[in-house]
Design a protein around this motif. Sequence first.
Motif, PDB file in Angstrom:
ATOM      1  N   TYR A 127      -6.421   2.141 -10.678  1.00  0.00           N
ATOM      2  CA  TYR A 127      -5.648   3.127 -11.415  1.00  0.00           C
ATOM      3  C   TYR A 127      -5.278   2.635 -12.811  1.00  0.00           C
ATOM      4  CZ  TYR A 127      -2.367   6.919 -12.214  1.00  0.00           C
ATOM      5  OH  TYR A 127      -1.742   8.020 -12.726  1.00  0.00           O
TER       6      TYR A 127
ATOM      7  N   ASP B 219       0.831  -1.206   0.000  1.00  0.00           N
ATOM      8  CA  ASP B 219       0.000   0.000   0.000  1.00  0.00           C
ATOM      9  C   ASP B 219       0.862   1.252   0.000  1.00  0.00           C
ATOM     10  OD1 ASP B 219      -2.598  -1.286   0.238  1.00  0.00           O
ATOM     11  OD2 ASP B 219      -1.989  -1.797   2.286  1.00  0.00           O
TER      12      ASP B 219
ATOM     13  N   LEU C  69      -5.083   6.334  -0.975  1.00  0.00           N
ATOM     14  CA  LEU C  69      -4.814   5.731  -2.283  1.00  0.00           C
ATOM     15  C   LEU C  69      -5.233   4.259  -2.341  1.00  0.00           C
ATOM     16  CD1 LEU C  69      -1.458   7.481  -3.202  1.00  0.00           C
ATOM     17  CD2 LEU C  69      -3.721   7.862  -4.208  1.00  0.00           C
ATOM     18  N   ARG C  70      -5.154   3.553  -1.227  1.00  0.00           N
ATOM     19  CA  ARG C  70      -5.653   2.167  -1.219  1.00  0.00           C
ATOM     20  C   ARG C  70      -7.158   2.171  -1.496  1.00  0.00           C
ATOM     21  NH1 ARG C  70      -4.858  -1.579   3.965  1.00  0.00           N
ATOM     22  NH2 ARG C  70      -6.303  -0.068   4.854  1.00  0.00           N
TER      23      ARG C  70
ATOM     24  N   TRP D  98      -1.772   9.071   3.082  1.00  0.00           N
ATOM     25  CA  TRP D  98      -1.732   8.817   1.641  1.00  0.00           C
ATOM     26  C   TRP D  98      -1.983   7.351   1.315  1.00  0.00           C
ATOM     27  CZ3 TRP D  98      -2.264  12.084  -2.147  1.00  0.00           C
ATOM     28  CH2 TRP D  98      -1.940  13.422  -1.938  1.00  0.00           C
TER      29      TRP D  98
ATOM     30  N   ALA E 145      -8.868   4.512  -3.041  1.00  0.00           N
ATOM     31  CA  ALA E 145      -9.075   4.942  -4.431  1.00  0.00           C
ATOM     32  C   ALA E 145      -8.786   3.804  -5.410  1.00  0.00           C
ATOM     33  CB  ALA E 145      -8.189   6.142  -4.739  1.00  0.00           C
ATOM     34  N   ARG E 146      -7.731   3.032  -5.177  1.00  0.00           N
ATOM     35  CA  ARG E 146      -7.413   1.902  -6.070  1.00  0.00           C
ATOM     36  C   ARG E 146      -8.488   0.836  -6.014  1.00  0.00           C
ATOM     37  NH1 ARG E 146      -2.494   2.476  -3.543  1.00  0.00           N
ATOM     38  NH2 ARG E 146      -2.746   0.468  -2.492  1.00  0.00           N
TER      39      ARG E 146
ATOM     40  N   ALA F 192       0.006   4.869  -8.341  1.00  0.00           N
ATOM     41  CA  ALA F 192      -0.948   5.272  -7.314  1.00  0.00           C
ATOM     42  C   ALA F 192      -0.565   4.777  -5.921  1.00  0.00           C
ATOM     43  CB  ALA F 192      -2.362   4.827  -7.678  1.00  0.00           C
ATOM     44  N   LYS F 193       0.728   4.761  -5.658  1.00  0.00           N
ATOM     45  CA  LYS F 193       1.239   4.371  -4.337  1.00  0.00           C
ATOM     46  C   LYS F 193       2.034   5.538  -3.757  1.00  0.00           C
ATOM     47  CE  LYS F 193       0.513  -0.266  -4.922  1.00  0.00           C
ATOM     48  NZ  LYS F 193       1.444  -1.324  -5.208  1.00  0.00           N
TER      49      LYS F 193
END
Length: 183
Positions: free
Chosen positions: A178, A63, A169-170, A165, A172-173, A93-94
């Motif tokens: 992504y 992540d 981002l986790r 973050w 969002a993914r 996206a990490k």
Amino acid sequence: MKRQLRLALVYGSTRTGRFCDVVARWAVTEIRRHEDFLLDVIDPAVPDERAGASIADRIDRADAIVIVTPEYNHSYPAPLKALIDGLSEEWNAKPVAFVCYGGQSGGIRAVEQLRLVFAELHAATVRDIVSFANAWEQFDEHGVLKDPARAQRAMAAMLGSLRWWASALRYARQVAPYRTRAA
């Protein structure tokens, strides 16, 4: 209880006799104090005994990433560049954070160059870093930080940003992968 964030810590140096071992051990100890993270230590100089767990797979599952890098000749080491460039979508996206070390600059010049590379790979670097100027003077002969307070504060700030973050981002993914974005 919320799910732990998978954090990959990557050694940036593969040199024999490297100081990276000292700095990375310190970073691992500090990260393990934070229960939000499930740590995976990736040392490209040491073969991994886990069957089927390539570095690419481990970065892909992470992540978030912490890179522990020295500054060599105002930049970062070539083996780290090869590791980064050998992957592609695994970084997307990490969030990426840095623990750096070196002479007077403390590795900051290496980090500034790494930020450009990771931006090209669609990764998000966090602003907060941990930097050790003249690192070999800051640790004793047993690898213990002589005056840990400043570095611990910097690590706590960096991990706080990284946690935010990584969580965002986790999510969002998971909601919109992504890799399926419009080109």
